[in-house]
Design a protein around this motif. Structure first.
Motif, PDB file in Angstrom:
ATOM      1  N   THR A 109      -0.748  -3.447   2.098  1.00 24.91           N
ATOM      2  CA  THR A 109      -0.779  -2.427   1.048  1.00 24.91           C
ATOM      3  C   THR A 109      -2.142  -2.372   0.385  1.00 24.91           C
ATOM      4  O   THR A 109      -2.734  -1.293   0.225  1.00 24.91           O
ATOM      5  CB  THR A 109       0.299  -2.707  -0.014  1.00 24.91           C
ATOM      6  OG1 THR A 109       1.581  -2.731   0.606  1.00 24.91           O
ATOM      7  CG2 THR A 109       0.287  -1.631  -1.096  1.00 24.91           C
ATOM      8  N   VAL A 110      -2.657  -3.536   0.020  1.00 29.12           N
ATOM      9  CA  VAL A 110      -3.968  -3.598  -0.631  1.00 29.12           C
ATOM     10  C   VAL A 110      -5.059  -3.086   0.303  1.00 29.12           C
ATOM     11  O   VAL A 110      -5.914  -2.272  -0.097  1.00 29.12           O
ATOM     12  CB  VAL A 110      -4.282  -5.043  -1.076  1.00 29.12           C
ATOM     13  CG1 VAL A 110      -5.704  -5.129  -1.618  1.00 29.12           C
ATOM     14  CG2 VAL A 110      -3.286  -5.498  -2.134  1.00 29.12           C
ATOM     15  N   LEU A 111      -5.034  -3.528   1.565  1.00 26.93           N
ATOM     16  CA  LEU A 111      -6.060  -3.121   2.521  1.00 26.93           C
ATOM     17  C   LEU A 111      -6.031  -1.621   2.790  1.00 26.93           C
ATOM     18  O   LEU A 111      -7.079  -0.956   2.832  1.00 26.93           O
ATOM     19  CB  LEU A 111      -5.887  -3.889   3.839  1.00 26.93           C
ATOM     20  CG  LEU A 111      -6.158  -5.394   3.790  1.00 26.93           C
ATOM     21  CD1 LEU A 111      -5.866  -6.041   5.134  1.00 26.93           C
ATOM     22  CD2 LEU A 111      -7.599  -5.672   3.376  1.00 26.93           C
ATOM     23  N   ILE A 113      -4.744   0.775   0.859  1.00 25.17           N
ATOM     24  CA  ILE A 113      -5.148   1.524  -0.339  1.00 25.17           C
ATOM     25  C   ILE A 113      -6.666   1.518  -0.484  1.00 25.17           C
ATOM     26  O   ILE A 113      -7.283   2.555  -0.789  1.00 25.17           O
ATOM     27  CB  ILE A 113      -4.479   0.935  -1.594  1.00 25.17           C
ATOM     28  CG1 ILE A 113      -2.985   1.265  -1.588  1.00 25.17           C
ATOM     29  CG2 ILE A 113      -5.117   1.494  -2.864  1.00 25.17           C
ATOM     30  CD1 ILE A 113      -2.215   0.643  -2.725  1.00 25.17           C
ATOM     31  N   LEU A 114      -7.304   0.355  -0.257  1.00 25.09           N
ATOM     32  CA  LEU A 114      -8.762   0.288  -0.322  1.00 25.09           C
ATOM     33  C   LEU A 114      -9.398   1.177   0.738  1.00 25.09           C
ATOM     34  O   LEU A 114     -10.393   1.876   0.465  1.00 25.09           O
ATOM     35  CB  LEU A 114      -9.228  -1.157  -0.138  1.00 25.09           C
ATOM     36  CG  LEU A 114      -8.898  -2.127  -1.278  1.00 25.09           C
ATOM     37  CD1 LEU A 114      -9.327  -3.549  -0.911  1.00 25.09           C
ATOM     38  CD2 LEU A 114      -9.574  -1.684  -2.574  1.00 25.09           C
ATOM     39  N   LEU A 115      -8.838   1.166   1.944  1.00 31.23           N
ATOM     40  CA  LEU A 115      -9.344   2.024   3.017  1.00 31.23           C
ATOM     41  C   LEU A 115      -9.181   3.495   2.663  1.00 31.23           C
ATOM     42  O   LEU A 115     -10.076   4.316   2.913  1.00 31.23           O
ATOM     43  CB  LEU A 115      -8.622   1.702   4.329  1.00 31.23           C
ATOM     44  CG  LEU A 115      -9.026   2.524   5.561  1.00 31.23           C
ATOM     45  CD1 LEU A 115     -10.511   2.334   5.859  1.00 31.23           C
ATOM     46  CD2 LEU A 115      -8.179   2.124   6.767  1.00 31.23           C
ATOM     47  N   LEU A 117      -9.057   4.817  -0.386  1.00 37.76           N
ATOM     48  CA  LEU A 117     -10.025   5.160  -1.428  1.00 37.76           C
ATOM     49  C   LEU A 117     -11.428   5.308  -0.849  1.00 37.76           C
ATOM     50  O   LEU A 117     -12.186   6.213  -1.235  1.00 37.76           O
ATOM     51  CB  LEU A 117     -10.017   4.083  -2.523  1.00 37.76           C
ATOM     52  CG  LEU A 117      -8.727   3.972  -3.341  1.00 37.76           C
ATOM     53  CD1 LEU A 117      -8.807   2.786  -4.296  1.00 37.76           C
ATOM     54  CD2 LEU A 117      -8.472   5.254  -4.124  1.00 37.76           C
ATOM     55  N   PHE A 118     -11.771   4.442   0.095  1.00 37.88           N
ATOM     56  CA  PHE A 118     -13.080   4.535   0.740  1.00 37.88           C
ATOM     57  C   PHE A 118     -13.210   5.842   1.510  1.00 37.88           C
ATOM     58  O   PHE A 118     -14.249   6.524   1.437  1.00 37.88           O
ATOM     59  CB  PHE A 118     -13.284   3.344   1.678  1.00 37.88           C
ATOM     60  CG  PHE A 118     -14.526   3.457   2.522  1.00 37.88           C
ATOM     61  CD1 PHE A 118     -15.773   3.177   1.977  1.00 37.88           C
ATOM     62  CD2 PHE A 118     -14.439   3.848   3.848  1.00 37.88           C
ATOM     63  CE1 PHE A 118     -16.923   3.291   2.758  1.00 37.88           C
ATOM     64  CE2 PHE A 118     -15.581   3.969   4.626  1.00 37.88           C
ATOM     65  CZ  PHE A 118     -16.825   3.680   4.091  1.00 37.88           C
ATOM     66  N   SER A 121     -13.666   8.835  -0.821  1.00 32.98           N
ATOM     67  CA  SER A 121     -15.029   8.885  -1.347  1.00 32.98           C
ATOM     68  C   SER A 121     -16.019   9.346  -0.284  1.00 32.98           C
ATOM     69  O   SER A 121     -16.873  10.206  -0.530  1.00 32.98           O
ATOM     70  CB  SER A 121     -15.427   7.500  -1.865  1.00 32.98           C
ATOM     71  OG  SER A 121     -16.767   7.484  -2.290  1.00 32.98           O
TER      72      SER A 121
END
Length: 470
Positions: A109-111, A113-115, A117-118, A121
């Motif tokens: 989930t964390v990975l 979500i970070l991907l 967001l990246f 952007s």
């Protein structure tokens, strides 16, 4: 005992015990899974953009103007490649996260979500729109993706749950708790409510259309009852009762909605009255009756869970109609960027609100119970489903999104693909002992099952066959 029935399903009792007396997972894990699955779809959509002359173009130009129009088809080879890539990007990861990688759910989930967001952007900073280009997607397109995800996740779970590699905490709970599979029926009801004719403000009562819509459900309900009885298939009585099933619940909700012809503007208020009244009855002693394992010989007692939970699902449906009417089909819902942003904000706010209400009701009123479809369960269904919608709506942050090939195929035959999944699940259970299957064997069977389901559904769509019952 009949030797034939013994041969067809010798481990019936063991399989029923395997899915009984379960307490579910945590709400946090449900929320984590509800973020992973739609995020995979968005990442796959964005991966189809190719850099051309300093601008991003869509790899496959298959679009559709509305729900009833069959999208244009490419050549079979290109379509097959797109389908395989969609399967590898979406279905395969979901299947693995629900089984052998379940303990890594929070990390994924964390990975992801970070991907996500990246990617948002990076793509927004490098995307240069074509002259006059606008958003090609809308909240209604997002709803289509959402409905497809509901069906795919349900289809994967109904077979995976029979293997030991599927965590017991994801299976349906016995009385109280929050299992991932508990959300299946509620998600179907809500998905239908959000895009129903009533949500589109078609409020005239047409009994011919109503009977036409529920007759296939009744047929399927009785067909499932006769088939499971005939082959001595495992049935967890605590789900709906001895004779009741999922299709009867959908038919009953549809019939009640048509009988009480309420304008969508007031469906939310009336639905809340039904839910609050039903919850009051539960607190006055009905809940003890419904969770009791004792059953009399009468038809009501035999099917008490299915019959009484109708009130919860009906109230859920009415509130869903009101939300669909207000969010998706009112004048402010259009493809204009401002309207899409406004709709996205409403969905995010509702997701947070419903999660808050779920926690409060679960702690201070009555714990979540899919078996009774109580008020806390209804709020959980809304919270989880609006969270999925809110994540899917992030796709609009990059203009020009198109549905995946796999989405197009399943969207045209939602009920048909679900029925096929049920048939394949039954065949697998009757042809092998799922309980003793090794992890490698279980994964292999599930991969073959999921790919066969995707391939057949896609082939049906490619041939222009459309199986819709409502």
């Amino acid at each position: 005992m009949d030797p034939l029935r013994q041969t067809l399903n010798p481990n019936k009792r063991l399989k029923e015990e395997f899915v009984s007396n379960l307490t579910g997972s945590s709400m946090l894990e449900i929320a984590a899974l509800s973020a992973i699955i739609p995020a995979l779809v968005i990442l796959r959509q964005w991966s189809r953009f190719a850099r051309v002359n300093g601008k991003f173009n869509v790899e496959i130009a298959t679009s559709k103007k509305d729900d009833d129009e069959v999208p244009s088809r490419t050549d079979f080879r290109s379509y097959a490649i797109s389908l395989v890539v969609d399967y590898l990007f979406v279905v395969l990861p979901v299947l693995l996260i629900l089984t052998v990688l379940a303990d890594w759910a929070y990390i994924f989930t964390v990975l992801i979500i970070l991907l996500l967001l990246f990617c948002i952007s990076a793509k927004r900073s490098s995307y240069l729109p074509f002259k006059g280009e606008q958003h090609s997607s809308s909240p209604r397109t997002t709803i289509s993706s959402y409905r497809v995800l509901v069906v795919i996740t349900t289809c994967l779970s109904i077979l995976a749950v029979d293997f030991k590699i599927f965590p017991r905490r994801y299976a349906k709970t016995e009385t109280y708790g929050t299992g991932l599979m508990d959300l299946g029926v509620g998600s179907f009801v809500m998905a239908n409510a959000l895009v129903s004719r009533k949500a589109r403000n078609s409020i005239s009562v047409n009994w011919k259309a109503t009977l036409k819509s529920i007759s296939p459900l009744l047929f399927l309900g009785f067909g499932r009852l006769i088939t499971t009885t005939g082959v001595d298939y495992q049935v967890h009585v605590g789900e709906y009762g001895v004779h009741w099933n999922f299709f009867f619940t959908l038919a009953a909700v549809s019939l009640l909605t048509s009988t009480f012809n309420i304008h969508p503007e007031y469906c939310g208020f009336f639905g809340l009255l039904v839910l609050i009244g039903y919850q009051a009855c539960l607190l006055c002693g009905l809940n003890k009756y419904l969770i009791s394992h004792e059953r009399a010989a009468d038809i009501i007692s035999q099917n008490k869970e299915g019959l009484f939970s109708i009130f919860g699902y009906w109230g859920m449906y009415l509130v869903g109609v009101h939300l669909g009417y207000k969010i998706l089909f009112s004048n402010h819902s259009s493809k204009k960027a401002g309207s899409i942003q406004s709709t996205r904000a409403r969905v995010w706010i509702l997701a947070v609100l419903f999660w808050f209400l779920t926690i409060i009701l679960d702690k201070y009123v009555e714990r979540v119970s899919r078996r009774m479809c109580n008020l806390a369960f209804v709020m959980l269904v809304f919270a989880q489903n609006f969270q999925v919608l809110s994540v899917l709506m992030l796709s609009d942050l990059i203009p020009g999104q198109k549905p995946l090939a796999l989405e197009e195929a399943f969207n045209q035959n939602l009920l048909g693909s679900f029925l096929l999944a049920n048939v394949l699940t039954g065949l697998v259970n009757l042809s092998m002992d799922t309980l003793s299957a090794a992890p490698v064997t279980a994964v292999g069977v599930l991969l073959g099952y999921s790919f066969a389901l995707s391939a057949v559904t896609a082939l049906v769509w490619f041939c222009g066959i459309k199986l819709k019952f409502w």
